[in-house]
Design an enzyme around this catalytic site. Structure first.
Site, mmCIF file in Angstrom:
data_model
loop_
_atom_site.group_PDB
_atom_site.id
_atom_site.type_symbol
_atom_site.label_atom_id
_atom_site.label_comp_id
_atom_site.label_asym_id
_atom_site.label_seq_id
_atom_site.Cartn_x
_atom_site.Cartn_y
_atom_site.Cartn_z
ATOM 1 N N LYS A 24 44.240 54.695 40.222
ATOM 2 C CA LYS A 24 43.312 53.552 40.239
ATOM 3 C C LYS A 24 43.237 52.945 41.651
ATOM 4 O O LYS A 24 42.162 52.620 42.155
ATOM 5 C CB LYS A 24 43.783 52.514 39.206
ATOM 6 C CG LYS A 24 43.161 51.146 39.325
ATOM 7 C CD LYS A 24 41.665 51.141 39.086
ATOM 8 C CE LYS A 24 41.088 49.765 39.404
ATOM 9 N NZ LYS A 24 39.636 49.746 39.415
ATOM 10 N N LYS A 32 43.580 41.608 46.479
ATOM 11 C CA LYS A 32 44.874 41.924 45.838
ATOM 12 C C LYS A 32 45.099 43.432 45.806
ATOM 13 O O LYS A 32 46.173 43.929 46.150
ATOM 14 C CB LYS A 32 44.852 41.335 44.415
ATOM 15 C CG LYS A 32 46.040 41.621 43.536
ATOM 16 C CD LYS A 32 45.828 42.525 42.334
ATOM 17 C CE LYS A 32 44.595 42.458 41.529
ATOM 18 N NZ LYS A 32 44.481 43.425 40.440
HETATM 19 P P1 NAP Z 1 39.527 37.533 35.733
HETATM 20 O O1 NAP Z 1 38.153 37.323 35.212
HETATM 21 O O2 NAP Z 1 39.992 36.726 36.904
HETATM 22 O O3 NAP Z 1 40.557 37.354 34.526
HETATM 23 C C1 NAP Z 1 41.937 37.324 34.749
HETATM 24 C C2 NAP Z 1 42.636 37.044 33.438
HETATM 25 O O4 NAP Z 1 44.057 36.936 33.697
HETATM 26 C C3 NAP Z 1 42.217 35.731 32.781
HETATM 27 O O5 NAP Z 1 42.247 35.897 31.382
HETATM 28 C C4 NAP Z 1 43.320 34.780 33.231
HETATM 29 O O6 NAP Z 1 43.494 33.672 32.401
HETATM 30 C C5 NAP Z 1 44.516 35.700 33.129
HETATM 31 N N1 NAP Z 1 45.693 35.241 33.873
HETATM 32 C C6 NAP Z 1 45.866 35.200 35.204
HETATM 33 N N2 NAP Z 1 47.093 34.753 35.521
HETATM 34 C C7 NAP Z 1 47.712 34.499 34.341
HETATM 35 C C8 NAP Z 1 49.007 34.037 33.998
HETATM 36 N N3 NAP Z 1 49.916 33.733 34.936
HETATM 37 N N4 NAP Z 1 49.302 33.886 32.683
HETATM 38 C C9 NAP Z 1 48.397 34.193 31.723
HETATM 39 N N5 NAP Z 1 47.155 34.656 31.986
HETATM 40 C C10 NAP Z 1 46.824 34.804 33.287
HETATM 41 O O7 NAP Z 1 39.767 39.074 36.163
HETATM 42 P P2 NAP Z 1 39.040 40.403 35.683
HETATM 43 O O8 NAP Z 1 37.894 40.687 36.594
HETATM 44 O O9 NAP Z 1 38.834 40.364 34.222
HETATM 45 O O10 NAP Z 1 40.171 41.480 36.063
HETATM 46 C C11 NAP Z 1 41.312 41.697 35.249
HETATM 47 C C12 NAP Z 1 42.056 42.908 35.817
HETATM 48 O O11 NAP Z 1 41.177 44.051 35.826
HETATM 49 C C13 NAP Z 1 42.530 42.735 37.271
HETATM 50 O O12 NAP Z 1 43.753 43.406 37.438
HETATM 51 C C14 NAP Z 1 41.423 43.433 38.073
HETATM 52 O O13 NAP Z 1 41.901 43.894 39.335
HETATM 53 C C15 NAP Z 1 41.076 44.575 37.142
HETATM 54 N N6 NAP Z 1 39.710 45.112 37.254
HETATM 55 C C16 NAP Z 1 38.646 44.290 37.418
HETATM 56 C C17 NAP Z 1 37.356 44.851 37.516
HETATM 57 C C18 NAP Z 1 36.144 44.004 37.713
HETATM 58 O O14 NAP Z 1 35.087 44.568 38.082
HETATM 59 N N7 NAP Z 1 36.177 42.701 37.507
HETATM 60 C C19 NAP Z 1 37.187 46.237 37.417
HETATM 61 C C20 NAP Z 1 38.303 47.049 37.208
HETATM 62 C C21 NAP Z 1 39.560 46.479 37.122
HETATM 63 P P3 NAP Z 1 42.586 32.330 32.660
HETATM 64 O O15 NAP Z 1 41.278 32.609 32.009
HETATM 65 O O16 NAP Z 1 43.371 31.263 32.044
HETATM 66 O O17 NAP Z 1 42.483 32.170 34.160
#
Ligand code: NAP
Length: 299
Positions: free
Chosen positions: A175, A243
């Site tokens: 990844k 990150k």
């Molecule tokens: P996001 O919208 O920022 O969501 C992050 C999630 O993590 C939220 O539910 C957040 O809760 C939770 N979180 C963060 N810190 C926490 C903690 N200490 N305790 C409990 N919950 C916590 O991110 P995302 O875009 O969905 O991405 C999620 C993962 O997928 C990441 O690792 C990212 O690198 C990966 N990813 C993202 C994409 C993309 O295009 N966005 C594509 C592939 C992979 P809150 O809602 O309370 O903040």
């Protein structure tokens, strides 16, 4: 093959997790969800999911718990923090972690869950919020083939391509390698566009040229439009690619792989994030470079 009657938990209903969990619910799996900020769980409740009060409650009601969280610290917190998943009574559950983290972090989390009688599968994804909604993500699995077989039908509700990359850590590093290509395309487009615009070329005209050439990829096609329209609505937030760039460098150091261009791109993204662009889409790195070049708000 996992029957749809197997109970599924989902922790982390962010940009990616919410649409992925919705696809799990639509497929008929009995679903329990939790999100740190509770309001994000409301649409899942409307779809029939049970909304838990803690990660522990999710685990108590589940055979497999999916995590889709920012980083390894967040995964560790929902596993081992107050009312964490590992506090649930009983053994034999599967922690199916789809977050993007490093191979070292993934192996450490495997040791942690195994101490509590759980098994772990890492399953980070490629594809952004569109494929997450459509259930067409690519899923890069690392871990035991038998555990993957148990989870395959669940994974198929979220993704259309499932690759078994090898043992724990192999999915995570694959990844990161893929995201290295994403970061270099974003950074390359942002630098190319900055050069053209500062040289007096209209961004739309420059974009037309880039997309008429052999370098045009599906990714560039989407991101040229975002730059031209100055629409940085986050699909993949800049703070997450920053990150991931740090994780690529960590993995490179651990493995003895020199990644000089990645280090330079990481510095650029550090600057962009420090200037408050972290919550915008990753291609907002163009705004950062354009402003450094004295192109006003990005043109
Ligand atoms: P996001 O919208 O920022 O969501 C992050 C999630 O993590 C939220 O539910 C957040 O809760 C939770 N979180 C963060 N810190 C926490 C903690 N200490 N305790 C409990 N919950 C916590 O991110 P995302 O875009 O969905 O991405 C999620 C993962 O997928 C990441 O690792 C990212 O690198 C990966 N990813 C993202 C994409 C993309 O295009 N966005 C594509 C592939 C992979 P809150 O809602 O309370 O903040």
């Amino acid at each position: 093959m996992m029957a749809a009657s197997r109970r599924v938990g989902f922790v982390g209903l962010g940009l990616m997790g919410a649409p992925m969990a919705a696809n799990v619910a639509r497929a008929g799996f009995p679903l329990t969800v939790f999100n740190r900020s509770p309001h994000k769980a409301a649409p899942l409740k409307d779809m029939g999911a049970h909304v838990a009060m803690s990660p522990m409650e999710v685990a108590e009601r589940s055979d497999v718990v999916i995590t889709m969280l920012t980083d390894a610290d967040a995964v560790g917190a929902v596993l081992a923090g107050d009312d964490g998943m590992l506090a649930a009574a009983g053994e034999g559950r599967i922690s199916l972690d789809m977050s993007t983290i490093s191979p070292e972090q993934s192996l450490a989390l495997e040791r942690l869950v195994e101490e509590h009688g759980w098994r772990r599968l890492e399953a980070p994804v490629y594809g952004s919020t569109g494929p997450a909604r459509e259930g067409t993500l690519g899923i890069l699995v690392g871990g035991d083939a038998g555990v993957l077989a148990t989870c395959r039908s669940l994974l198929e509700t979220m993704g259309s391509r499932i690759f078994h990359m090898g043992p724990m850590g192999a999915g995570a590093v694959a990844k990161l390698a893929f995201n290295l290509l994403v970061a270099s395309q974003f950074n390359g487009l942002a630098e190319a566009m900055s050069l053209a615009v500062k040289g007096g070329v209209d961004a739309r005209a420059a974009g037309e040229v880039f997309l008429a050439t052999a370098v045009a990829s599906d990714l560039l096609k989407r991101k040229v439009g975002a730059i031209v329209d100055e629409d940085y609505t986050p699909a993949f937030p800049l703070k997450h690619l920053h990150k991931d760039l740090g994780l690529m460098l960590q993995a490179g150091h651990a493995l003895g792989v020199s990644l000089p261009a990645t280090a330079a791109i990481h510095e650029t993204y550090t600057g962009a994030r420090s200037r408050g662009l972290g919550d915008l889409d990753s291609i907002a790195v163009y705004r950062h470079l354009a402003e450094l070049a004295g192109e006003g708000a990005g043109r």
